[in-house]
Design a protein around this motif. Sequence first.
Motif, PDB file in Angstrom:
ATOM      1  N   VAL A 320       1.625  -0.595  15.697  1.00 41.65           N
ATOM      2  CA  VAL A 320       1.499  -1.340  14.856  1.00 41.65           C
ATOM      3  C   VAL A 320       1.232  -0.566  13.248  1.00 41.65           C
ATOM      4  O   VAL A 320       2.041  -0.915  11.969  1.00 41.65           O
ATOM      5  N   ALA A 321       0.542  -0.436  13.464  1.00 40.25           N
ATOM      6  CA  ALA A 321      -0.837   0.272  12.718  1.00 40.25           C
ATOM      7  C   ALA A 321       0.514   1.639  11.555  1.00 40.25           C
ATOM      8  O   ALA A 321       0.424   1.409  10.197  1.00 40.25           O
ATOM      9  N   TRP A 325       2.339   1.597   8.307  1.00 42.00           N
ATOM     10  CA  TRP A 325       2.865   2.970   7.154  1.00 42.00           C
ATOM     11  C   TRP A 325       4.149   3.167   7.149  1.00 42.00           C
ATOM     12  O   TRP A 325       4.552   3.419   6.007  1.00 42.00           O
ATOM     13  N   VAL A 326       4.823   3.112   7.933  1.00 39.21           N
ATOM     14  CA  VAL A 326       6.120   3.631   7.770  1.00 39.21           C
ATOM     15  C   VAL A 326       6.868   2.655   6.806  1.00 39.21           C
ATOM     16  O   VAL A 326       7.872   3.070   5.887  1.00 39.21           O
ATOM     17  N   ALA A 327       6.660   1.426   7.524  1.00 33.85           N
ATOM     18  CA  ALA A 327       7.318   0.308   6.466  1.00 33.85           C
ATOM     19  C   ALA A 327       6.988   0.852   5.004  1.00 33.85           C
ATOM     20  O   ALA A 327       7.870   0.149   3.751  1.00 33.85           O
ATOM     21  N   PRO A 388      -0.311   0.161   3.929  1.00 32.81           N
ATOM     22  CA  PRO A 388       0.221   0.661   2.157  1.00 32.81           C
ATOM     23  C   PRO A 388       1.269  -0.931   2.509  1.00 32.81           C
ATOM     24  O   PRO A 388       1.679  -1.026   3.707  1.00 32.81           O
ATOM     25  N   ALA A 389       1.437  -1.475   0.787  1.00 31.28           N
ATOM     26  CA  ALA A 389       1.873  -2.653   0.927  1.00 31.28           C
ATOM     27  C   ALA A 389       3.433  -2.967   0.784  1.00 31.28           C
ATOM     28  O   ALA A 389       4.102  -1.614   0.217  1.00 31.28           O
ATOM     29  N   ALA A 390       4.008  -3.135   1.974  1.00 26.80           N
ATOM     30  CA  ALA A 390       4.896  -3.081   2.046  1.00 26.80           C
ATOM     31  C   ALA A 390       5.990  -4.383   1.404  1.00 26.80           C
ATOM     32  O   ALA A 390       5.578  -5.245   1.038  1.00 26.80           O
ATOM     33  N   ILE A 391       7.733  -4.292   0.714  1.00 23.09           N
ATOM     34  CA  ILE A 391       8.199  -5.894   0.151  1.00 23.09           C
ATOM     35  C   ILE A 391       7.436  -6.606   0.901  1.00 23.09           C
ATOM     36  O   ILE A 391       7.479  -6.735   2.505  1.00 23.09           O
TER      37      ILE A 391
END
Length: 550
Positions: A320-321, A325-327, A388-391
């Motif tokens: 999930v992490a 990160w990818v998202a 990181p923050a995704a949409i």
Amino acid sequence: MSTWKTGAGRVARTARRAGRRRVQSAPSVTPRHSRLVHAAALVLGVLPLWVSRHLPLVDLPQHLYLISVLHRLDDPTTLYPQLFAARHALTPYLGYYYLVSGLNWLLPLEMANRVFLSAYVVGLPLSLGFLLRSLGRPTWPALLALPFAYGDSFNWGFINYCAALPLTLLCCGLFVRTLEDTPRRRTWGVGLAVCLVAVLLFHVQAFGFLAFGLPLLLLTTRVPEDAEARGFVARLRPRVPALLGVVPGVALFLGWVVLRFGEPADIQPGVPWKAWGPTFSPQNLAWKGFEQNRAEFFQVLANTFRDGSDRWALYAVGAVAVAGWVAGLLRPERSATQGMVARSRLMGLGLLALALYFLLPFDIRGYVYYLNTRYAHLAAALLVATVPAAIPAWRRPLRVAALACAVVLAFVMARGYRAFSREAQAEWGPLVAATAPRPRVMGLMFDPGSRVVRQPVFIHSAAVLARARGGVPNFTFASTPHSPLRYTGEEPPTFPSEWRPQQMDYERQGVWYDHFLVRGASPSRVFGPQLQSELAVVAEPGKSALVRRR
């Protein structure tokens, strides 16, 4: 045609208004969904603590024994008043012992302890979420820290240290808010001072991380006044509340740790639990090499069960992490305005904890044991939360995936804990039933291992019998200076280390006891002729045998 265009325009405007209304109403749904997911994950996180009678924590029998003594110190039906007295001094470990002892007035002791452990497990992701929000980051990755509430430190029963971890993360969040939240700066500073002292009341090693982590945050956090400040004094003034907030904790730390290290060491080379040389001398420090630490890192995070099933939750969190990160890299949140340094603060804290794991010694003999391994869980929890923050639209499925990790954790830990509980009850149940009131129990654990868990969880079985019948085992934590209790006279005679029962001398040590708990060896081999004349075997469940004086 114009009429048709006018109608079409009205439809388009109506659709746009409806779309705006849906967008405006979305935030009212998202927080509710977030709270439900977080609540469900937290319940699943503590579920393993409540589905079994016995928990596989190595030092837990000793902790429960001391809390029982503390709670019943004046009980004449026990041996406690004869042997123990309260240590009237402010020392680490007081937080855990006195809180559970206080709960014991309302709940049975083991239930009170489960409530405390549940607060710790829940507190780790909650305090990490507070830190994430303080740093301006999304809070859902805090759920990924749930598996790290378990693992090596928890398995060994380092409950005081584990309980200090949520407070440590809370201190970091309070420190950041004291710097950045101008209107409530003093309020956050008071909270920081209280929280930092609370960390020390549980365990000093967590404070060791803050000794580096708070200066890191101080150097990397800008305050609102920096935009117009000119000169060193102008920049320092808004940071004063945060600096004052650490003063009580630092003063207490210096009073406890520095003064203790300054005392003459009781140097006895080769003797367990004693210094083997000057405090920081090579002969007194036990190190693990870089390669050994690297090889053991993931094992330390999840090493509970012999079948390795507790690794499943670790793998799920890792997956999930990576997805987070990818998202975050593909569809980052555009509203973020923080600079590179501000965005890197959490990563810096995680790398700091990881550095302590690799660079610190394993033991400082006579003072601190299992030193570097305790930082592995803190490092993992911080680093896994650096997603990181995704949409916003992508956060909901990621949050649900984090909940799925909690489901995996609950399943594997509950199943393993129940299996251990059945194993322990099969031995401890008959042993307690065969133990007389007010016993003096010597534990001789030649085989403290379990079929289910990796750690030697039966090493303190003598404390289980002593607590159940109001007696005393041959070894207790009352002999350590951080305990809230002390012996009123000489300590019960025993061999140098509970890990070396073969060093027991019956004539010098054994005659003081009326019960002997032997595990992993034949009583006839241990006692020889005394088993025929003075002693008798009264119970032999599993690998254990209880020997009583005739």
